[in-house]
Design an enzyme around this catalytic site. Structure first.
Site, mmCIF file in Angstrom:
data_model
loop_
_atom_site.group_PDB
_atom_site.id
_atom_site.type_symbol
_atom_site.label_atom_id
_atom_site.label_comp_id
_atom_site.label_asym_id
_atom_site.label_seq_id
_atom_site.Cartn_x
_atom_site.Cartn_y
_atom_site.Cartn_z
ATOM 1 N N ASP A 76 28.226 -5.167 -9.171
ATOM 2 C CA ASP A 76 27.728 -5.102 -10.548
ATOM 3 C C ASP A 76 28.506 -6.032 -11.466
ATOM 4 O OD1 ASP A 76 25.815 -3.376 -9.821
ATOM 5 O OD2 ASP A 76 26.822 -1.570 -10.568
ATOM 6 N N GLU B 69 3.204 -2.826 16.709
ATOM 7 C CA GLU B 69 4.059 -2.624 15.534
ATOM 8 C C GLU B 69 3.621 -1.362 14.807
ATOM 9 O OE1 GLU B 69 3.491 -6.055 13.079
ATOM 10 O OE2 GLU B 69 4.149 -7.435 14.649
ATOM 11 N N ASP C 257 2.172 2.160 5.556
ATOM 12 C CA ASP C 257 1.144 2.600 4.620
ATOM 13 C C ASP C 257 1.566 2.260 3.196
ATOM 14 O OD1 ASP C 257 -1.181 3.685 3.821
ATOM 15 O OD2 ASP C 257 -0.635 5.765 4.200
ATOM 16 N N LYS D 103 -0.994 -6.857 18.156
ATOM 17 C CA LYS D 103 -1.214 -8.294 17.921
ATOM 18 C C LYS D 103 -0.967 -9.065 19.202
ATOM 19 C CE LYS D 103 0.541 -7.878 13.254
ATOM 20 N NZ LYS D 103 1.716 -8.021 12.403
ATOM 21 N N LYS E 259 2.134 0.554 11.608
ATOM 22 C CA LYS E 259 1.235 0.194 10.516
ATOM 23 C C LYS E 259 1.747 0.895 9.263
ATOM 24 C CE LYS E 259 -3.701 -0.274 9.516
ATOM 25 N NZ LYS E 259 -3.648 -0.051 8.089
ATOM 26 N N CYS F 35 -6.627 27.685 -25.914
ATOM 27 C CA CYS F 35 -6.242 27.989 -24.529
ATOM 28 C C CYS F 35 -4.898 27.296 -24.266
ATOM 29 C CB CYS F 35 -7.341 27.470 -23.600
ATOM 30 S SG CYS F 35 -6.982 27.704 -21.861
ATOM 31 N N LYS G 248 -5.576 3.944 14.288
ATOM 32 C CA LYS G 248 -5.262 4.863 13.194
ATOM 33 C C LYS G 248 -4.946 6.245 13.753
ATOM 34 C CE LYS G 248 -7.128 3.604 9.137
ATOM 35 N NZ LYS G 248 -6.535 3.467 7.830
ATOM 36 N N TYR H 165 4.339 -10.875 9.471
ATOM 37 C CA TYR H 165 3.430 -11.924 9.922
ATOM 38 C C TYR H 165 3.719 -13.221 9.189
ATOM 39 C CZ TYR H 165 -1.012 -14.171 11.060
ATOM 40 O OH TYR H 165 -1.968 -15.032 11.503
ATOM 41 N N GLU I 214 4.286 -5.587 3.960
ATOM 42 C CA GLU I 214 3.801 -4.403 3.264
ATOM 43 C C GLU I 214 4.868 -3.913 2.297
ATOM 44 O OE1 GLU I 214 0.801 -3.827 4.306
ATOM 45 O OE2 GLU I 214 0.240 -1.785 3.721
ATOM 46 N N CYS J 227 -12.953 25.405 -19.344
ATOM 47 C CA CYS J 227 -12.724 26.441 -20.343
ATOM 48 C C CYS J 227 -13.034 25.793 -21.694
ATOM 49 C CB CYS J 227 -11.279 26.915 -20.306
ATOM 50 S SG CYS J 227 -10.856 27.897 -21.754
ATOM 51 N N ARG K 185 -3.340 -8.844 -2.095
ATOM 52 C CA ARG K 185 -4.488 -9.194 -1.270
ATOM 53 C C ARG K 185 -5.703 -9.561 -2.118
ATOM 54 N NH1 ARG K 185 -8.168 -7.933 3.166
ATOM 55 N NH2 ARG K 185 -9.298 -6.242 2.193
ATOM 56 N N CYS L 156 -11.719 32.203 -17.974
ATOM 57 C CA CYS L 156 -10.504 31.395 -17.899
ATOM 58 C C CYS L 156 -9.302 32.295 -17.611
ATOM 59 C CB CYS L 156 -10.287 30.660 -19.222
ATOM 60 S SG CYS L 156 -8.726 29.768 -19.293
ATOM 61 N N SER M 217 -8.435 -8.006 6.587
ATOM 62 C CA SER M 217 -7.933 -6.708 7.022
ATOM 63 C C SER M 217 -8.136 -6.620 8.531
ATOM 64 C CB SER M 217 -8.649 -5.586 6.288
ATOM 65 O OG SER M 217 -10.012 -5.629 6.601
ATOM 66 N N LEU M 218 -7.773 -5.490 9.093
ATOM 67 C CA LEU M 218 -7.834 -5.338 10.547
ATOM 68 C C LEU M 218 -8.981 -4.431 10.931
ATOM 69 C CD1 LEU M 218 -4.051 -4.716 11.284
ATOM 70 C CD2 LEU M 218 -5.361 -6.762 11.832
ATOM 71 N N CYS N 261 -6.879 32.291 -20.857
ATOM 72 C CA CYS N 261 -7.208 32.825 -22.179
ATOM 73 C C CYS N 261 -8.406 33.772 -22.153
ATOM 74 C CB CYS N 261 -7.458 31.690 -23.168
ATOM 75 S SG CYS N 261 -8.962 30.757 -22.826
ATOM 76 N N ASP O 251 29.898 -1.112 -4.889
ATOM 77 C CA ASP O 251 28.842 -1.346 -5.870
ATOM 78 C C ASP O 251 29.382 -1.915 -7.178
ATOM 79 O OD1 ASP O 251 27.391 -0.213 -3.927
ATOM 80 O OD2 ASP O 251 26.652 1.489 -5.100
HETATM 81 S S1 IVH Z 1 -1.029 -7.612 10.267
HETATM 82 C C1 IVH Z 1 -4.824 -10.430 9.735
HETATM 83 N N1 IVH Z 1 0.826 -5.793 10.633
HETATM 84 O O1 IVH Z 1 -2.792 -2.989 7.377
HETATM 85 C C2 IVH Z 1 -3.952 -9.248 9.952
HETATM 86 N N2 IVH Z 1 -0.820 -5.415 8.950
HETATM 87 O O2 IVH Z 1 -5.682 -2.720 7.873
HETATM 88 C C3 IVH Z 1 -2.756 -9.233 9.116
HETATM 89 N N3 IVH Z 1 -0.476 -3.337 7.685
HETATM 90 O O3 IVH Z 1 -3.908 -5.523 5.206
HETATM 91 C C4 IVH Z 1 -2.178 -7.895 8.997
HETATM 92 N N4 IVH Z 1 1.343 -2.690 8.767
HETATM 93 O O4 IVH Z 1 -1.737 -4.310 4.613
HETATM 94 C C5 IVH Z 1 -0.283 -6.139 9.933
HETATM 95 N N5 IVH Z 1 2.558 -4.273 11.048
HETATM 96 C C6 IVH Z 1 1.472 -4.645 10.355
HETATM 97 C C7 IVH Z 1 0.945 -3.842 9.311
HETATM 98 C C8 IVH Z 1 -0.201 -4.259 8.635
HETATM 99 C C9 IVH Z 1 0.485 -2.400 7.792
HETATM 100 C C10 IVH Z 1 -1.589 -3.294 6.730
HETATM 101 C C11 IVH Z 1 -1.834 -4.593 5.997
HETATM 102 C C12 IVH Z 1 -3.244 -4.969 6.321
HETATM 103 C C13 IVH Z 1 -3.835 -3.664 6.740
HETATM 104 C C14 IVH Z 1 -5.003 -3.890 7.647
#
Ligand code: IVH
Length: 658
Positions: free
Chosen positions: A28, A103, A107, A277, A105, A419, A301, A215, A162, A413, A126, A395, A73-74, A398, A24
């Site tokens: 640096d 894949e 968070d 996908k 997902k 307090c 999910k 993607y 993500e 309160c 987004r 409370c 979104s999906l 106090c 490191d």
């Molecule tokens: S593909 C058109 N792949 O989930 C689809 N999304 O509910 C493009 N996310 O907005 C998204 N892991 O923020 C894709 N392996 C993954 C993901 C993923 C998390 C999120 C992403 C998306 C949301 C959809």
């Protein structure tokens, strides 16, 4: 440029591949050498230099930029049955064999990165799917995102992924926040999304953010297969998750889902499901999109994990605002990888809705939040003699009887001035950055000052002596001096911030500013009638009532009189104009500046009679272009035919010579 390339390479070895070649300290020192060289040779400026990873202290506003390809979104599914339906639907539409990539997902929060000739030129959130915020400068501070690519890649493409905060980084970062008296983030997702929207990229650089890319989009992608494109992306330097699987049947998908449903507890970051996908991009194109989601992908999910345990007791916690939160103590039980002992019950309505009784067996669930919640009661496990849980009347801190405002869920309160947690909350608010900005005092010091009766209300700060502070545990001579200096300096904090600092409920920073400019002084605010108050811009009934109530309390009046005695600003200071050279002009500034900070430039413009606009419109007279200005602003200004001037031009207009 050799040094820069070496740094990019080591950065990737360390942050993306986890196989550092050098210590490191070596890294640096290379970075420092480059920073020195760049400082001496501004002509070699590079917007993607590794030195920019540290971020900058200059604040910025985000430009909104249209996505080249909408960010959709999906569609969600929640059962194997629904996955089966997705599979069959796809088979029917395509009428030929297909493969699905499963894949994780992740968070976190989605970003779209654009690379031009191998360098990162833009990062968008987004947003509403059509337009996103330009967060390029913040994203550049995330070490696992490559600023320049290696290998052979399309000259222009987008890659989406993500941004997330790994769990251990999140825990450590949240701990620091709590120690500093700031509110903790509820979960890593909120922390990641919040961090990305920080105005100050140097702050973003300190957050433990990471990013998986999943993607790719563009005209000349290396392969017709999604899985191949991901592989190539990894070769160019992107962080791509190794946990994905090519599936040829629904049962292979189910295996993947089942595996990760239990294995996810062992990942160092949160996932909330699985994404499926279609592997062939050609088939993806044929399937296309519905109005909101692609037909070629879907998410599964995970169910929130639940477990049954016994309710032992209910505690009531008094927050800094006086709101009382019921918290359930539970028989400790294992849930989603941690031992759960407590769960929030939120408020009296929730307790009533659950029909919670003493000794009940309750169902606890862990969703995305760290604090689990009680989602149900096993009625049949209850013996007839158990009493319903009743919300406390007084409370616990106090002893004052609690009140509940009509239409609000929380009990409060009302003993705001005495307090203990409320007093400490007000003291912390008073010294906070946007209020009196007294540095060097944290939540712990406030606690010590309060417990030792050195500060009982905000006036106490102005009576503190060096000896008082130096006598406290863990506070050195130097820090004591700094705090005393800070308190002294705070007497010149402008009136609108004093008005904010005294902690009138519902009077936030903006309301305080409006009140200050409309009424001019503390005396005027104190004597204002209800009618006068509601006539002020943005002041409604609730705020007006709260102000009247605050000043009706003789104790508050006394505090304010004492603060005046200590020399605090109790009226607005009229701005003395340096000149009127910019009178009538609306000026928008963008980018970073050499001679002054953004705030100083704004100050200067106003002191020469100009108005600072926040976004470019037909009313803008000048756009002052600093370095690093976003391309969107420039385009807009050109389109509207607005005068674009440099920092030097602006200074000349104001008659300032450096
Ligand atoms: S593909 C058109 N792949 O989930 C689809 N999304 O509910 C493009 N996310 O907005 C998204 N892991 O923020 C894709 N392996 C993954 C993901 C993923 C998390 C999120 C992403 C998306 C949301 C959809």
């Amino acid at each position: 440029s050799h040094l820069r390339n070496e740094l990019h390479r080591h950065n990737r070895l360390y942050y993306v591949l986890n196989t550092p070649e050098v210590e490191d300290v070596v890294f640096d020192s290379m970075l420092r050498r480059l920073a020195d060289l760049e400082a001496d040779h501004p002509e070699f400026f590079d917007a993607n230099s590794p030195t920019l990873r540290v971020g900058s202290d200059i604040n910025m506003e985000f430009d909104q930029v249209a996505h080249k390809y909408p960010m959709l979104s999906l569609g969600n599914t929640y059962s194997e049955e629904e996955i089966g339906e997705f599979w069959n639907r796809t088979a029917k539409l395509l009428d030929e064999p297909f493969e699905i990539v499963c894949e994780l997902k992740f968070d976190g929060t989605a970003v779209s990165l654009t690379y031009l000739n191998g360098t990162l030129i833009q990062a968008l959130t987004r947003g509403d799917g059509v337009r996103g915020d330009d967060v390029t400068r913040n994203v550049k501070t995330i070490k696992s995102i490559p600023l320049v690519l290696t290998g052979s890649f399309p000259s222009e493409f987008e890659i989406r992924g993500e941004i997330f905060m790994p769990r251990n980084g999140f825990d450590a970062f949240n701990r620091l926040r709590v120690e500093a008296g700031e509110t903790a983030f509820a979960n890593p997702r909120n922390a990641a999304a919040g961090s990305l929207k920080l105005q100050n990229s140097a702050q973003v650089a300190k957050r433990p953010l990471d990013c998986f890319l999943y993607y790719m989009l563009g005209d000349n992608l290396p392969s017709n297969l999604h899985s191949e494109n991901l592989k190539r992306a990894a070769e160019w330097g992107f962080r791509v998750s190794p946990h994905h699987k090519l599936c040829k049947s629904p049962s292979e998908v189910f295996d993947f889902i089942r595996h990760w449903n239990s294995e996810r507890a062992n990942l160092p970051y949160d996932i909330d499901g699985i994404v499926l996908k279609i592997n062939s991009i050609e088939q993806q194109r044929r399937l296309g999109f519905t109005a909101k989601t692609p037909r070629w992908a879907v998410s599964y999910k995970f169910k929130a994990e639940q477990v049954a345990t016994r309710l032992l007791s209910v505690d009531y916690q008094v927050g800094r605002t006086g709101a009382v939160t019921p918290v359930a103590n539970l028989e400790p039980v294992q849930l989603a990888g941690t031992v759960v002992k407590r769960a929030s019950l939120h408020n009296a309505d929730i307790i009533a809705a659950l029909d919670l009784h003493e000794d009940d067996v309750v169902l606890v669930e862990k969703g995305g939040e760290i604090i689990p919640k009680i989602v149900g009661v096993q009625q049949d496990a209850r013996s007839g003699s158990n009493k319903p849980v009743m919300f406390v009347a007084a409370c616990p801190e106090c002893g004052t009887n609690l009140v509940r405002v009509d239409g609000e869920a929380a009990h409060y309160c009302p003993n705001a001035n005495h307090c203990p947690p409320q007093v400490k909350g007000r003291l912390e608010h008073f010294i906070s950055r946007k209020a009196m900005n007294i540095e060097g005092i944290g939540a712990e010091t406030i606690d010590l000052l309060y417990r030792n009766h050195l500060v009982d209300d905000v006036t106490g700060f102005y009576r503190l002596t060096h000896a008082d502070l130096a006598g406290l545990e863990r506070l050195g001579d130097k820090s004591a001096s700094n705090i005393i200096e800070g308190i002294k300096a705070s007497v010149s904090v402008p009136f609108e911030r004093v008005l904010f600092a005294i902690g009138i409920r519902y009077v936030g920073e903006t309301v305080a500013k409006k009140l200050a400019s409309a009424l001019g002084s503390m005396e005027a605010v104190r004597n204002a009638s209800y009618q006068q108050l509601v006539e002020v811009d943005e002041i409604g009934e609730k705020i007006a009532e709260s102000i009247i109530q605050f000043f009706a309390n003789p104790e508050n009046q006394k505090i304010i009189d004492q603060l005046r005695g200590f020399g605090l600003q109790m009226e607005i200071t009229k701005r003395v104009l340096a000149s009127d050279s910019l009178a009538g002009k609306t000026i928008v500034i963008s980018g970073t500046f050499v001679s002054y900070s953004r705030d100083e430039i704004k100050e200067l413009i106003e002191s020469h009679g100009g108005k600072v606009g926040s976004s470019i419109s037909a009313k803008t007279d000048f756009l002052v272009a600093g370095s690093n200005m976003g391309p969107a602003k420039l385009q807009k200004a050109e389109k509207l035919n607005i005068n674009i001037i440099s920092e030097d031009d602006l200074l000349t207009l104001m008659g300032i010579k450096l």
